[in-house]
Design a protein around this motif. Structure first.
Motif, PDB file in Angstrom:
ATOM      1  N   ARG A  39       1.190  -1.222  -0.042  1.00  0.00           N
ATOM      2  CA  ARG A  39      -0.170   0.089  -0.056  1.00  0.00           C
ATOM      3  C   ARG A  39       0.832   1.038   0.085  1.00  0.00           C
ATOM      4  NH1 ARG A  39      -1.856  -3.871   3.211  1.00  0.00           N
ATOM      5  NH2 ARG A  39      -3.904  -4.485   2.922  1.00  0.00           N
ATOM      6  N   VAL A  64      -4.613   6.578  -0.397  1.00  0.00           N
ATOM      7  CA  VAL A  64      -4.057   5.225  -0.435  1.00  0.00           C
ATOM      8  C   VAL A  64      -2.826   5.239   0.514  1.00  0.00           C
ATOM      9  CG1 VAL A  64      -2.593   3.492  -1.546  1.00  0.00           C
ATOM     10  CG2 VAL A  64      -4.621   4.138  -2.831  1.00  0.00           C
ATOM     11  N   ALA A  68      -2.436   3.137   3.998  1.00  0.00           N
ATOM     12  CA  ALA A  68      -1.134   2.591   4.205  1.00  0.00           C
ATOM     13  C   ALA A  68      -0.616   2.958   5.565  1.00  0.00           C
ATOM     14  CB  ALA A  68      -0.021   2.805   3.120  1.00  0.00           C
TER      15      ALA A  68
END
Length: 112
Positions: A39, A64, A68
């Motif tokens: 990620r 994202v 992550a």
């Protein structure tokens, strides 16, 4: 009887049986200790692409990257990539600001 119905034929004999019935597989189980989180790598890639594509990949880079960071925090130090996630977020923010500044500049100077 067809060879595809018999599990003892050569076509099936060398295959592993797969996961046990009723047990879900966890894709993160196969990650080597200390490896870079996928990620975080995706956030960095989206952030770099946002320098060219602007908001199109800038917003996903931020999204994202945030996901992550949450995943890395939950992993408790088993995964690396905090720097990649933060860099993806920073590049995504930079691309959004640059795109808005460019749009504002063009809008004020080209509408006469």
């Amino acid at each position: 009887m067809s060879m595809f119905n018999d599990p003892n034929t050569a076509a099936f004999r060398d295959l592993s049986p797969g996961p046990h019935a009723g047990v879900d597989t966890d894709p993160d189980d196969h990650v080597a200790p200390g490896s870079l989180d996928s990620r975080a790598r995706n956030a960095l890639t989206l952030g770099l692409l946002s320098l060219v594509l602007g908001v199109v990949t800038g917003v996903p880079a931020i999204w994202v990257g945030r996901k992550a960071l949450l995943h890395l925090h939950a992993a408790g130090g088993a995964l690396r990539g905090r720097w990649a996630a933060w860099t993806g977020i920073a590049l995504g923010c930079l691309s959004i600001v640059t795109t808005l500044a460019l749009w504002t500049y063009l809008h004020t100077h080209w509408t006469t």
